[in-house]
Design a protein around this motif. Sequence first.
Motif, PDB file in Angstrom:
ATOM      1  N   LYS A   1       0.828   4.250  -2.924  1.00  0.00           N
ATOM      2  CA  LYS A   1       0.725   5.517  -2.836  1.00  0.00           C
ATOM      3  C   LYS A   1       1.622   6.341  -3.622  1.00  0.00           C
TER       4      LYS A   1
ATOM      5  N   ASN B   1       0.785  -1.181  -0.016  1.00  0.00           N
ATOM      6  CA  ASN B   1       0.062  -0.168   0.183  1.00  0.00           C
ATOM      7  C   ASN B   1       0.736   1.240   0.205  1.00  0.00           C
TER       8      ASN B   1
ATOM      9  N   MET C   1      -7.095   3.601  -7.894  1.00  0.00           N
ATOM     10  CA  MET C   1      -7.253   4.967  -7.075  1.00  0.00           C
ATOM     11  C   MET C   1      -8.586   5.433  -6.885  1.00  0.00           C
ATOM     12  N   LYS C   2      -9.368   5.379  -8.028  1.00  0.00           N
ATOM     13  CA  LYS C   2     -10.617   5.894  -8.102  1.00  0.00           C
ATOM     14  C   LYS C   2     -11.660   5.040  -7.176  1.00  0.00           C
ATOM     15  N   ASN C   3     -11.322   3.944  -7.187  1.00  0.00           N
ATOM     16  CA  ASN C   3     -12.128   2.947  -6.317  1.00  0.00           C
ATOM     17  C   ASN C   3     -11.717   2.710  -5.110  1.00  0.00           C
ATOM     18  N   SER C   4     -10.533   3.338  -4.630  1.00  0.00           N
ATOM     19  CA  SER C   4      -9.973   3.392  -3.254  1.00  0.00           C
ATOM     20  C   SER C   4      -9.833   1.894  -2.975  1.00  0.00           C
TER      21      SER C   4
END
Length: 373
Positions: free
Chosen positions: A78, A74, A175-178
């Motif tokens: 990032k 993770n 990223m959009k869907n976290s």
Amino acid sequence: MVKVSVVIPVYNVEDFLGECLDSICNQTLEDIEIICVNDGSKDKSLEILNEYASRDKRMTVIDQENGGHAVATNRGMKLATGKYIFFMDSDDILELTALEDTYKVAEERDVDFVIFQAINYYMDTGKLVEAENYSMNELADDVGDSVFNWKDIKKHVFNITVTPWSKLYNREFVMKNSIIYPEGLVFDDNVFFFETLFAADRITFLRKHLFKRRWYSSSSTTSGAKHFANYIKICDLIWQTFFKYGVFDEFKDELLIKKFKTNFHWYMNIRPFYKQMFLDDLREDYQRIASDDEFRKYIEKDMTSLQKLLFDGVLKYENRHDFDVLFKKFRLLEKQEKLKEKYENAKQLNEELLNSSSWKATENLRSFMHKLR
């Protein structure tokens, strides 16, 4: 923006890390960034990483206290800036054209992620062995070069390998869907996979073996360590993911079978020292789901007698030695069921043969040959 970000969590892999990094640094697709997160390694892994980084400016090395695979991955995710993201295992090997091949396909078909094939590399023998779980040939046959989503491949949902290193993901999609890896657990890639599968609108398959999965005796998936019990919690998170996307009811039977089958697989393979702990955790989990009225209906209606035998056994036997006796009985009954099924299939084939025209047509010849004996 670079084309692909490669994220590599690293922990105590000094014997294999060099070969892994060589396979990444020498990719035919040169427009990449390589983010290596050293997760508190106690061997020479960090030293090896720094040596490679000094020679390849595309590589960034992050050093942190040990937090586990998910925490390291993770963190690397990032920091990624590429259009696509690839998650590499630090003890495995990527074919040198892999990122170029998958990048081209992802761009041409405009997809959220690309699935590709992998092959087993057995250290003890030096052999490469193809296996269906990593080749996914049935899926490949069905989808060809098409773009699809989970609704198009419902019968394959549980037959796609969950491993992140057999996919190239569009980073913006992730990223959009976290979507992240659940931290503090082993087998975290299971949850990440189902999140991406149900969130994706456009998926494609590349029928090429581009990844070598290394197998060796001290591998985390063959060690029988305490963390095998993590799968109980992972199953719960998988269920939550199916609920989140409103598809639990559609796959309820498969999810229950997967839960039972996989939990008992890890129970069978965990070291004896940890079996009692595993059984206690399993009982707590089964008590919780057994209190659900909907699940009780499933037990009464759809669960096979063998499945119910084990389910009731977990709830009944607090001592793992008593449960192991039941488990051995289950294994014997399971083998008996499989032999019975084979017998019935053979019996049916024999009847079909006896009734076939070719068998009747050769009746005189067989009679003549019998007389000659």
